[in-house]
Design a protein around this motif. Structure first.
Motif, PDB file in Angstrom:
ATOM      1  N   LEU A 173      -9.086   8.471 -26.753  1.00 22.96           N
ATOM      2  CA  LEU A 173      -8.688   8.285 -28.143  1.00 22.96           C
ATOM      3  C   LEU A 173      -9.566   9.114 -29.072  1.00 22.96           C
ATOM      4  O   LEU A 173      -9.082   9.716 -30.040  1.00 22.96           O
ATOM      5  N   ARG A 174     -10.877   9.179 -28.787  1.00 23.67           N
ATOM      6  CA  ARG A 174     -11.787   9.951 -29.637  1.00 23.67           C
ATOM      7  C   ARG A 174     -11.455  11.441 -29.572  1.00 23.67           C
ATOM      8  O   ARG A 174     -11.470  12.135 -30.598  1.00 23.67           O
ATOM      9  N   ALA A 175     -11.139  11.928 -28.372  1.00 24.96           N
ATOM     10  CA  ALA A 175     -10.756  13.339 -28.232  1.00 24.96           C
ATOM     11  C   ALA A 175      -9.513  13.632 -29.072  1.00 24.96           C
ATOM     12  O   ALA A 175      -9.430  14.645 -29.769  1.00 24.96           O
ATOM     13  N   GLN A 176      -8.567  12.716 -29.020  1.00 26.65           N
ATOM     14  CA  GLN A 176      -7.318  12.869 -29.769  1.00 26.65           C
ATOM     15  C   GLN A 176      -7.597  12.868 -31.276  1.00 26.65           C
ATOM     16  O   GLN A 176      -7.041  13.689 -32.025  1.00 26.65           O
ATOM     17  N   LYS A 177      -8.453  11.950 -31.738  1.00 28.11           N
ATOM     18  CA  LYS A 177      -8.777  11.848 -33.160  1.00 28.11           C
ATOM     19  C   LYS A 177      -9.486  13.109 -33.655  1.00 28.11           C
ATOM     20  O   LYS A 177      -9.200  13.620 -34.747  1.00 28.11           O
ATOM     21  N   LEU A 178     -10.446  13.601 -32.868  1.00 32.71           N
ATOM     22  CA  LEU A 178     -11.164  14.810 -33.255  1.00 32.71           C
ATOM     23  C   LEU A 178     -10.201  15.985 -33.397  1.00 32.71           C
ATOM     24  O   LEU A 178     -10.279  16.761 -34.357  1.00 32.71           O
ATOM     25  N   GLN A 179      -9.283  16.105 -32.456  1.00 37.49           N
ATOM     26  CA  GLN A 179      -8.317  17.195 -32.501  1.00 37.49           C
ATOM     27  C   GLN A 179      -7.371  17.064 -33.684  1.00 37.49           C
ATOM     28  O   GLN A 179      -7.034  18.062 -34.342  1.00 37.49           O
TER      29      GLN A 179
END
Length: 281
Positions: free
Chosen positions: A163-169
């Motif tokens: 989820l964090r990877a998705q949010k950063l992107q």
């Protein structure tokens, strides 16, 4: 004849909800009572119940994925209990109470939806592009929080890695730092896979380097999912559920043949797996 209006129904529903919530808050106070409460509940702290909160949130998601409304209701109850638990502990510390939590979110929702809720003059505010983020930034400034002006500020490090990877992107994409087409995303994924294999095949492979490259592959897969409008967490959760269902079927097939999985050859297990895939379609 007694008159009846929709408001009467709303009042009854509201009264019932308040009564149920009052009972839940009362139960929580009893569980935390220093003398007569539950030994386990009394020992808990904010930090100690965080894993349970995360687990309950995932169980809500799992129930929704199954489409079982009774299960969704029960799991939402478990998640609500987590909120009540935190509020009770905070009240014991004289920090805040459950009512403060509710009042806070009500105020925040009104503040962040000026296009829905009228301002003091009675007019409805116009919606600007990026208004949500601007309002959140104003809230942080008013609260005296970090003045970190990075686009990536305030993406919680406690989020699940996917989820964090998705949010950063997503944050970067909003600023224009993103590929406009799918092919470069696919090319990047292939490049990262090749870099993993280069590390694996190195004369003296280093575990840290392999881990680093696999991380890049996973990050690229999340990017691919985002570009085709797929939630990476949902996709992985469903893939895991599908794998579990099929492996359980493999176990059943082996059992029907009088075999245990650990006693079965890999070739035969592959045959069972293909049978399981056929049954699940």
């Amino acid at each position: 004849m007694t008159s009846f209006s929709p408001q009467d129904t709303n009042d009854k529903v509201g009264s019932s909800s308040e009564s149920a919530l009052s009972e839940l808050l009362s139960i929580m106070r009893t569980l935390r009572d220093p003398k007569h409460g539950c030994d386990w509940d009394k020992q808990q702290t904010f930090a100690s119940i965080v894993p349970y909160t995360i687990e309950e949130a995932y169980e809500v998601a799992d129930a929704i994925d199954k489409g079982d409304m009774a299960d969704i209701r029960d799991e939402l109850g478990d998640l609500l209990f987590q909120v009540v638990f935190y509020a009770q502990m905070a009240q014991e510390q004289e920090a805040f109470a459950f009512d403060d939590v509710v009042k806070g979110i009500c105020a925040k929702l009104r503040r962040r939806h000026p296009h829905i809720f009228a301002d003091e003059s009675g007019s409805v505010a116009s919606v600007e592009k990026g208004q949500w983020e601007k309002i959140k930034a104003q809230e942080r400034m008013a609260a005296g929080k970090s003045t970190d002006n990075s686009i990536l500020a305030h993406v919680p490090k406690g989020m699940s890695p996917l989820l964090r990877a998705q949010k950063l992107q997503q944050k970067c994409a909003k600023s224009g730092f993103d590929w406009p087409e799918l092919q470069p995303v696919l090319d990047k994924l292939q490049e990262e896979i090749e870099e993993v294999m280069a590390e694996v095949d190195a004369p003296n492979p280093e575990q840290a380097a392999i881990e680093d490259e696999i991380g890049d592959v996973l990050f690229s897969v999340v990017n691919l999912a985002r570009h085709v409008n797929v939630d990476a967490q949902t996709a992985l959760r469903r893939a895991s559920n599908k794998f579990e269902q099929r492996f359980r079927q493999v176990e059943l097939i082996a059992q029907q043949k009088g075999q245990a999985v650990h006693e079965t050859s890999l070739d035969e297990l592959e045959t069972f797996w293909q049978q399981a895939k056929g049954l699940s379609k």
